[in-house]
Write a protein that holds these residues in place. Structure first.
Motif, PDB file in Angstrom:
ATOM      1  N   PHE A 171      -9.596  33.253 -21.281  1.00 31.93           N
ATOM      2  CA  PHE A 171     -10.670  32.046 -21.434  1.00 31.93           C
ATOM      3  C   PHE A 171     -11.068  31.694 -22.730  1.00 31.93           C
ATOM      4  O   PHE A 171     -11.215  30.258 -23.056  1.00 31.93           O
ATOM      5  N   TYR A 172     -10.889  32.651 -23.617  1.00 31.17           N
ATOM      6  CA  TYR A 172     -11.184  32.387 -25.305  1.00 31.17           C
ATOM      7  C   TYR A 172     -10.003  31.496 -25.987  1.00 31.17           C
ATOM      8  O   TYR A 172     -10.295  30.383 -26.444  1.00 31.17           O
ATOM      9  N   GLY A 173      -8.928  31.811 -25.434  1.00 30.85           N
ATOM     10  CA  GLY A 173      -7.667  31.012 -25.927  1.00 30.85           C
ATOM     11  C   GLY A 173      -7.728  29.746 -25.234  1.00 30.85           C
ATOM     12  O   GLY A 173      -7.342  28.770 -25.990  1.00 30.85           O
ATOM     13  N   THR A 174      -7.982  29.748 -24.072  1.00 26.20           N
ATOM     14  CA  THR A 174      -8.353  28.133 -23.494  1.00 26.20           C
ATOM     15  C   THR A 174      -9.209  27.339 -24.297  1.00 26.20           C
ATOM     16  O   THR A 174      -8.869  26.193 -24.825  1.00 26.20           O
ATOM     17  N   ALA A 175     -10.297  27.800 -24.571  1.00 23.93           N
ATOM     18  CA  ALA A 175     -11.379  27.053 -25.436  1.00 23.93           C
ATOM     19  C   ALA A 175     -11.024  26.734 -26.701  1.00 23.93           C
ATOM     20  O   ALA A 175     -10.919  25.754 -27.257  1.00 23.93           O
ATOM     21  N   LEU A 176     -10.247  27.631 -27.490  1.00 25.24           N
ATOM     22  CA  LEU A 176      -9.713  27.668 -28.824  1.00 25.24           C
ATOM     23  C   LEU A 176      -8.667  26.524 -28.759  1.00 25.24           C
ATOM     24  O   LEU A 176      -8.570  25.655 -29.674  1.00 25.24           O
ATOM     25  N   LEU A 177      -7.716  26.514 -27.819  1.00 26.15           N
ATOM     26  CA  LEU A 177      -6.697  25.414 -27.688  1.00 26.15           C
ATOM     27  C   LEU A 177      -7.430  24.107 -27.551  1.00 26.15           C
ATOM     28  O   LEU A 177      -6.942  23.020 -28.280  1.00 26.15           O
ATOM     29  N   VAL A 178      -8.178  24.160 -26.765  1.00 27.46           N
ATOM     30  CA  VAL A 178      -9.056  22.532 -26.566  1.00 27.46           C
ATOM     31  C   VAL A 178      -9.658  22.234 -27.747  1.00 27.46           C
ATOM     32  O   VAL A 178      -9.555  21.074 -28.174  1.00 27.46           O
ATOM     33  N   LEU A 179     -10.371  22.957 -28.294  1.00 26.43           N
ATOM     34  CA  LEU A 179     -11.015  22.596 -29.738  1.00 26.43           C
ATOM     35  C   LEU A 179     -10.300  22.344 -30.709  1.00 26.43           C
ATOM     36  O   LEU A 179     -10.265  21.382 -31.631  1.00 26.43           O
ATOM     37  N   PHE A 180      -9.182  23.260 -30.909  1.00 31.40           N
ATOM     38  CA  PHE A 180      -8.195  22.884 -31.731  1.00 31.40           C
ATOM     39  C   PHE A 180      -7.397  21.491 -31.610  1.00 31.40           C
ATOM     40  O   PHE A 180      -6.937  21.014 -32.861  1.00 31.40           O
ATOM     41  N   TRP A 181      -7.381  20.990 -30.428  1.00 30.77           N
ATOM     42  CA  TRP A 181      -6.760  19.870 -30.185  1.00 30.77           C
ATOM     43  C   TRP A 181      -7.710  18.532 -30.833  1.00 30.77           C
ATOM     44  O   TRP A 181      -7.110  17.622 -30.778  1.00 30.77           O
ATOM     45  N   GLN A 182      -8.951  18.797 -31.267  1.00 31.55           N
ATOM     46  CA  GLN A 182      -9.703  17.934 -31.729  1.00 31.55           C
ATOM     47  C   GLN A 182      -9.385  18.063 -33.305  1.00 31.55           C
ATOM     48  O   GLN A 182      -9.688  18.987 -33.877  1.00 31.55           O
ATOM     49  N   PRO A 183      -9.043  16.666 -33.763  1.00 27.64           N
ATOM     50  CA  PRO A 183      -8.847  16.617 -35.444  1.00 27.64           C
ATOM     51  C   PRO A 183      -9.995  17.061 -36.116  1.00 27.64           C
ATOM     52  O   PRO A 183     -10.036  17.589 -37.153  1.00 27.64           O
ATOM     53  N   VAL A 184     -11.453  16.831 -35.592  1.00 28.10           N
ATOM     54  CA  VAL A 184     -12.566  17.134 -36.336  1.00 28.10           C
ATOM     55  C   VAL A 184     -12.624  18.425 -36.611  1.00 28.10           C
ATOM     56  O   VAL A 184     -13.222  19.051 -37.663  1.00 28.10           O
ATOM     57  N   TYR A 185     -12.055  19.525 -35.577  1.00 24.87           N
ATOM     58  CA  TYR A 185     -12.190  20.797 -35.800  1.00 24.87           C
ATOM     59  C   TYR A 185     -10.946  21.467 -36.411  1.00 24.87           C
ATOM     60  O   TYR A 185     -10.978  22.515 -36.782  1.00 24.87           O
ATOM     61  N   ARG A 186      -9.676  21.003 -36.360  1.00 24.14           N
ATOM     62  CA  ARG A 186      -8.653  21.474 -36.595  1.00 24.14           C
ATOM     63  C   ARG A 186      -8.559  21.847 -38.079  1.00 24.14           C
ATOM     64  O   ARG A 186      -8.044  23.081 -38.445  1.00 24.14           O
ATOM     65  N   ARG A 187      -9.101  21.006 -38.990  1.00 20.10           N
ATOM     66  CA  ARG A 187      -8.961  21.525 -40.331  1.00 20.10           C
ATOM     67  C   ARG A 187      -9.886  22.768 -40.613  1.00 20.10           C
ATOM     68  O   ARG A 187      -9.149  23.603 -41.366  1.00 20.10           O
ATOM     69  N   PHE A 188     -10.814  22.901 -40.128  1.00 19.19           N
ATOM     70  CA  PHE A 188     -11.593  24.104 -40.224  1.00 19.19           C
ATOM     71  C   PHE A 188     -10.840  25.175 -39.416  1.00 19.19           C
ATOM     72  O   PHE A 188     -10.572  26.557 -40.187  1.00 19.19           O
ATOM     73  N   LEU A 189     -10.271  24.984 -38.242  1.00 22.93           N
ATOM     74  CA  LEU A 189      -9.842  26.160 -37.568  1.00 22.93           C
ATOM     75  C   LEU A 189      -8.393  26.737 -38.534  1.00 22.93           C
ATOM     76  O   LEU A 189      -7.831  27.825 -38.079  1.00 22.93           O
ATOM     77  N   ILE A 190      -7.639  25.963 -39.246  1.00 21.78           N
ATOM     78  CA  ILE A 190      -6.599  26.476 -39.643  1.00 21.78           C
ATOM     79  C   ILE A 190      -6.716  26.785 -41.367  1.00 21.78           C
ATOM     80  O   ILE A 190      -5.953  26.919 -41.881  1.00 21.78           O
ATOM     81  N   SER A 191      -8.109  26.660 -41.672  1.00 20.66           N
ATOM     82  CA  SER A 191      -8.451  27.170 -43.031  1.00 20.66           C
ATOM     83  C   SER A 191      -8.132  28.665 -43.122  1.00 20.66           C
ATOM     84  O   SER A 191      -8.098  29.487 -41.963  1.00 20.66           O
ATOM     85  N   PRO A 192      -7.979  29.258 -44.289  1.00 21.82           N
ATOM     86  CA  PRO A 192      -7.485  30.636 -44.321  1.00 21.82           C
ATOM     87  C   PRO A 192      -8.401  31.665 -43.840  1.00 21.82           C
ATOM     88  O   PRO A 192      -8.120  32.412 -43.174  1.00 21.82           O
ATOM     89  N   ALA A 193     -10.011  31.383 -44.108  1.00 23.97           N
ATOM     90  CA  ALA A 193     -10.717  32.003 -43.709  1.00 23.97           C
ATOM     91  C   ALA A 193     -10.977  32.142 -42.237  1.00 23.97           C
ATOM     92  O   ALA A 193     -11.150  33.318 -41.527  1.00 23.97           O
ATOM     93  N   ALA A 194     -10.814  30.912 -41.478  1.00 22.40           N
ATOM     94  CA  ALA A 194     -11.060  30.970 -40.288  1.00 22.40           C
ATOM     95  C   ALA A 194      -9.743  31.720 -39.293  1.00 22.40           C
ATOM     96  O   ALA A 194      -9.808  32.369 -38.634  1.00 22.40           O
ATOM     97  N   LEU A 195      -8.468  31.578 -40.076  1.00 21.74           N
ATOM     98  CA  LEU A 195      -7.266  32.096 -39.459  1.00 21.74           C
ATOM     99  C   LEU A 195      -7.510  33.494 -39.545  1.00 21.74           C
ATOM    100  O   LEU A 195      -6.973  34.320 -38.833  1.00 21.74           O
ATOM    101  N   LEU A 196      -7.855  34.073 -40.731  1.00 17.58           N
ATOM    102  CA  LEU A 196      -8.122  35.555 -40.948  1.00 17.58           C
ATOM    103  C   LEU A 196      -9.163  36.179 -39.810  1.00 17.58           C
ATOM    104  O   LEU A 196      -9.124  37.206 -39.270  1.00 17.58           O
ATOM    105  N   ILE A 197     -10.165  35.315 -39.700  1.00 16.84           N
ATOM    106  CA  ILE A 197     -11.333  35.550 -38.617  1.00 16.84           C
ATOM    107  C   ILE A 197     -10.712  35.810 -37.422  1.00 16.84           C
ATOM    108  O   ILE A 197     -10.676  36.493 -36.351  1.00 16.84           O
ATOM    109  N   LEU A 198     -10.031  34.786 -36.693  1.00 14.21           N
ATOM    110  CA  LEU A 198      -9.256  34.491 -35.493  1.00 14.21           C
ATOM    111  C   LEU A 198      -8.324  35.660 -35.390  1.00 14.21           C
ATOM    112  O   LEU A 198      -8.364  36.173 -34.280  1.00 14.21           O
TER     113      LEU A 198
END
Length: 460
Positions: A171-198
């Motif tokens: 469930f969590y991975g599905t939500a993460l995939l959908v949100l990652f698909w949106q460019p407005v969120y992608r930059r935040f999700l691939i930031s080093p801090a976010a990747l470390l947390i994830l």
């Protein structure tokens, strides 16, 4: 407020379905002091025990005679918590307090949640609370570029694993995939801090499975349970399920999905969506989460509880966009269902329990306890009816040891079984409760005592 208050009468119901399994496993955990294992009759279930961890300290504080009340309170709190998560998420995404309240009410008014699933002491509402809380925190974290909410989502999804099963991460991975698909969120999700947390999402399952005895096989049991839902030998039945599944779920989740569908078909959803990206994201997360359960050959509606709030959000948004007339129509249906809930909880279900299933479980437990007093009593029946009866026997025996599965060569005492014969044992009585038969056997000195015939209440 009335929707929340409608759960109060349900707290006093007799045990329902397989609720006895959670009273039994909590009592056994307290007696055995095995804090890593959830057991029934002393046999490990290979399931994580977070619900028991929550139950044990509260039941110890207020008294173990109230253990069923404790678990139901946890369930109701989780149900209301899902509505709170939805209110918070809707307000953050759509910026409208009135709509957020409407969406929360829409969630609580889903028939399956309001009438049954929302108070039943199973793990599903708690599982849903943690999963949807993780999705909501992840989403708001992306929206606000807030690493703290991202970290909270990781903690919550770990709690979901410890509540039930590792499908929480799907469930969590599905939500993460959908949100990652949106460019407005992608930059935040691939930031080093976010990747470390994830990446830290793997810590909880690693620690949990590493802490279990190697022989426990819990991860394999979880995988096997999931695989079992994917097996189907009857192709015709599977095709029927594919067609029936959506209609069945629409009925279970009445009235919001049917109202939204009705307004769409009547072309009354006339207002333009002002937050198209959020609506589409909710639609994709819910749709992709539901799809595996639709395509799987087996699986009930309770597996969809984690996405109930998203379904409610989508329906609420469609109804909201139909204007005042559509909103008032929905509010009348919500009010009617809540009014029915009070009738159901105060009159209909208590009548059912006093005339068919519920009160007779307690009466049977008392009779069996009196008949077998002074001798060991074992049980090998895992059906729901026996779980409820044994759960009550365990409460009646408190603080004595709960009933366990019989040892290999037991030679004295009684046995409750679903089988009509037991090698080496003498049948004492066939007990019929609500058309289900339970057999009481004896061995050794227990067979020499006078055992009066049970006198159970006549229930239709």
């Amino acid at each position: 407020m009335l929707a929340a208050l409608s759960f109060l009468p349900t707290l006093g119901f007799y045990m329902v379905g397989e609720e006895g399994s959670y009273t039994i496993s909590s009592l056994e955990m307290w007696h055995s002091r095995d804090w890593l294992g959830q057991t029934i009759y002393g046999q490990h279930l290979q399931r994580p025990p977070l619900i028991n961890w929550l139950t044990v300290p509260i039941a110890t504080l207020i008294g173990w005679s109230h253990v069923l009340l404790v678990i139901r309170l946890i369930t109701v709190a989780a149900t209301l918590g899902m509505a709170v998560w939805l209110y918070w998420l809707a307000r953050k995404l759509f910026g409208d307090k009135s709509f957020a309240l409407f969406a929360a009410l829409c969630c609580l008014s889903l028939a399956d949640l309001l009438l049954y699933r929302g108070w039943l002491s199973y793990t599903d509402p708690l599982f849903g609370f943690f999963i949807f809380g993780a999705i909501a925190s992840l989403w708001v974290g992306c929206e606000e570029k807030h690493k703290g909410w991202l970290g909270l989502s990781i903690l919550l999804i770990g709690c979901a694993l410890l509540t039930k099963v590792f499908t929480a991460y799907i469930f969590y991975g599905t939500a993460l995939l959908v949100l990652f698909w949106q460019p407005v969120y992608r930059r935040f999700l691939i930031s080093p801090a976010a990747l470390l947390i994830l990446s830290s999402a793997l810590i909880v399952p690693f620690i949990w499975f590493a802490s279990l005895p190697q022989s426990s096989g819990q991860s394999g049991a979880m995988a096997g349970e999931i695989a079992g839902k994917l097996s189907e030998s009857d192709g015709v039945a599977y095709l029927q399920r594919l067609f029936v599944y959506p209609l069945d779920k629409l009925i279970w989740l009445f009235p919001a999905p049917l109202l939204a569908l009705y307004l769409l078909l009547r072309k009354r959803v006339c207002q333009t969506e002002s937050h198209q990206q959020h609506f589409k994201a909710a639609l994709f997360i819910a749709g992709l989460s539901i799809l595996p359960y639709w395509l799987a050959p087996q699986g009930g509606i309770r597996y969809l509880v984690p996405v109930y709030p998203l379904i409610a959000l989508i329906c609420a948004r469609l109804i909201w966009r139909s204007g005042d007339a559509g909103q008032q129509l929905a509010l009348r249906w919500f009010t009617g269902l809540i009014a029915f809930k009070f009738v159901f909880a105060l009159f209909l279900f208590p009548y059912y329990q006093s005339h068919y299933r519920g009160e007779n479980y307690v009466a049977t437990a008392h009779e069996i306890g009196n008949k077998t007093r002074g001798y060991p009593l074992y049980v090998s029946d895992y059906r729901s009816i026996s779980l409820n009866i044994v759960g009550q026997i365990d409460l009646d025996r408190w603080p004595l040891t709960p009933l366990y599965y019989p040892p290999a060569n037991w030679n004295n005492g009684f046995l409750l079984s679903m089988e009509s014969s037991d090698t080496g044992s003498q049948l004492v009585e066939k007990i019929v409760v609500a058309k289900d038969a339970i057999y009481l056997f004896c061995r050794g000195a227990a067979c020499g005592q006078t055992v009066p015939t049970m006198t159970l209440p006549t229930l239709k």
